[in-house]
Design a protein around this motif. Structure first.
Motif, short mmCIF file in Angstrom:
data_model
loop_
_atom_site.label_atom_id
_atom_site.label_comp_id
_atom_site.label_asym_id
_atom_site.label_seq_id
_atom_site.Cartn_x
_atom_site.Cartn_y
_atom_site.Cartn_z
N UNK A 1 0.84 -1.22 0.00
CA UNK A 1 0.00 0.00 0.00
C UNK A 1 0.87 1.25 0.00
N UNK A 2 1.88 1.28 0.89
CA UNK A 2 2.70 2.47 1.04
C UNK A 2 3.57 2.76 -0.18
N UNK A 3 4.12 1.71 -0.79
CA UNK A 3 5.06 1.89 -1.89
C UNK A 3 4.40 1.96 -3.26
N UNK A 4 3.37 1.13 -3.47
CA UNK A 4 2.79 1.00 -4.81
C UNK A 4 1.32 1.38 -4.88
N UNK A 5 0.76 1.81 -3.74
CA UNK A 5 -0.64 2.22 -3.67
C UNK A 5 -1.59 1.10 -4.12
N UNK A 6 -1.20 -0.16 -3.87
CA UNK A 6 -2.05 -1.31 -4.18
C UNK A 6 -2.90 -1.58 -2.95
N UNK A 7 -4.10 -1.06 -2.95
CA UNK A 7 -4.96 -1.12 -1.78
C UNK A 7 -5.90 -2.32 -1.77
N UNK A 8 -6.14 -2.90 -2.91
CA UNK A 8 -7.11 -3.99 -3.00
C UNK A 8 -6.57 -5.27 -2.36
N UNK A 9 -7.44 -5.98 -1.67
CA UNK A 9 -7.12 -7.30 -1.12
C UNK A 9 -8.35 -8.17 -1.32
N UNK A 10 -8.15 -9.36 -1.80
CA UNK A 10 -9.29 -10.22 -2.12
C UNK A 10 -10.07 -10.59 -0.87
N UNK A 11 -11.30 -10.99 -1.06
CA UNK A 11 -12.18 -11.38 0.04
C UNK A 11 -11.53 -12.47 0.88
N UNK A 12 -11.03 -13.53 0.23
CA UNK A 12 -10.43 -14.65 0.95
C UNK A 12 -9.14 -14.24 1.65
N UNK A 13 -8.30 -13.44 0.95
CA UNK A 13 -7.03 -13.03 1.54
C UNK A 13 -7.24 -12.14 2.75
N UNK A 14 -8.28 -11.31 2.72
CA UNK A 14 -8.58 -10.43 3.84
C UNK A 14 -8.88 -11.22 5.11
N UNK A 15 -9.72 -12.23 4.99
CA UNK A 15 -10.09 -13.01 6.18
C UNK A 15 -8.97 -13.95 6.60
N UNK A 16 -8.15 -14.36 5.65
CA UNK A 16 -6.97 -15.17 5.99
C UNK A 16 -5.99 -14.32 6.80
N UNK A 17 -5.76 -13.08 6.35
CA UNK A 17 -4.90 -12.17 7.09
C UNK A 17 -5.48 -11.89 8.48
N UNK A 18 -6.79 -11.69 8.54
CA UNK A 18 -7.46 -11.45 9.82
C UNK A 18 -7.19 -12.60 10.79
N UNK A 19 -7.27 -13.82 10.30
CA UNK A 19 -7.03 -14.98 11.15
C UNK A 19 -5.59 -15.01 11.65
N UNK A 20 -4.62 -14.87 10.73
CA UNK A 20 -3.22 -15.03 11.12
C UNK A 20 -2.76 -13.93 12.08
N UNK A 21 -3.19 -12.69 11.84
CA UNK A 21 -2.79 -11.61 12.75
C UNK A 21 -3.37 -11.85 14.15
#
Length: 316
Positions: free
Chosen positions: A80-100
């Motif tokens: 996000x900070x370097x390339x302004x790529x803000x999108x995250x897929x539905x599945x990846x979002x909840x996977x990240x939520x779990x791991x964090x």
């Protein structure tokens, strides 16, 4: 009628968009320090036979957890900070939520086991090796790992079942539970109450167990006959106490700021929540490495020693 899952869009640091490239620098540095320092700690403990003891095994598990925590958080944030790529897929979002959430909970659990290790070492030193065997540590860790998987695993599952039909812009630099859930066009009362319950069952109960262990340790220390002996014991526990105080105080402040104070600027809330996740993985290996004599000696022997040997061979 089928329902297509939407992508989410992470804002990064709202209000600081013009400084995103500059903000990436300290996070890159912290990520490199966290990965290198924790990997070094694991390497030293693995290769130094004298460190194959419960205390150091727990330190190596904490180091693995720290690498997992910062790796779950920082790479997407840097995108996000370097390339302004803000999108995250539905599945990846909840996977990240779990791991964090999982690695945060596991870190809290490891701090509990470490406090129990210090309690046994100080209050029952003669029975230390018989009580805290490798098998005992493995069983305790397995129970805590399963607790975290079960309790935390329900959170992203519940949130992913919600209907997201309006905004999918998450005012955060990573997918956290309530920031994502509040975007749903559905009642999230159950999600909110379950999140609070998990916070109490994990962080709350862990803090109670840690407090009890250190109350017993303090009682034992006060019974020691000399001041020098008391200072030595407190010095032994100093690193662990500092990490516990930072982790829980910053976590509580971040939690209260997020849930109850609406007057704090959004970017400050985001920055504090990110630092809460990143600072412990950076500090843990440095503090334990600097303050623990055996780890310092292992570092000199296995890293500096090998580097000097290679230098001698190259010069010869």
């Amino acid at each position: 009628m089928s329902y297509s899952t939407p992508d989410f869009f992470l804002t990064g640091f709202p209000g600081l968009e013009a400084h995103h490239h500059w903000l990436s620098i300290p996070f890159i540095v912290m990520y490199c320090i966290a990965v290198v320092a924790n990997s070094t700690l694991i390497y030293i403990i693995k290769n130094e036979q004298n460190l194959h003891m419960p205390m150091y095994i727990l330190l190596s598990v904490l180091a693995v957890t720290d690498i997992g925590l910062c790796t779950s958080t920082i790479p997407k944030m840097l995108e996000i900070l370097l390339y302004n790529v803000r999108a995250i897929s539905f599945q990846a979002c909840f996977l990240q939520m779990f791991f964090i959430s999982y690695f945060c909970a596991l870190e809290s659990s490891i701090l509990v086991v470490m406090s129990y290790d210090r309690y046994v070492a100080i209050c029952n030193p003669l029975r230390y090796t018989s009580i805290l065997t490798t098998a005992c540590i493995a069983k305790i860790l397995l129970v805590y790992i399963l607790r975290c998987v079960i309790l935390i695993g329900v959170i992203p599952i519940m949130a992913s079942k919600l209907l997201y039909c309006s905004s999918t812009i998450v005012a955060q630099s990573y997918c956290d539970h309530m920031n994502v859930a509040k975007l749903a066009c559905a009642d999230i009362t159950i999600n909110n109450y379950y999140g609070l319950s998990v916070d109490f069952l994990i962080a709350g109960m862990d803090l109670i167990c840690i407090a009890f262990s250190y109350i017993m340790i303090i009682r034992a220390v006060l019974k020691l006959s000399t001041t020098q002996a008391r200072i030595k014991v407190f010095s032994t526990c100093g690193s662990h106490i500092f990490i516990i105080l930072y982790s829980y105080i910053s976590g509580i402040c971040n939690y209260l700021a997020y849930r109850f104070n609406k007057n704090i600027p959004n970017y400050l809330t985001v920055v504090s929540s990110v630092l809460y996740l990143i600072i412990p993985p950076v500090l843990n290996p440095i503090i334990y490495g600097v303050r623990t004599k055996e780890i310092r000696e292992g570092f000199i022997k296995h890293l500096l020693g090998k580097a000097n040997n290679r230098k001698i061979i190259c010069n010869s």
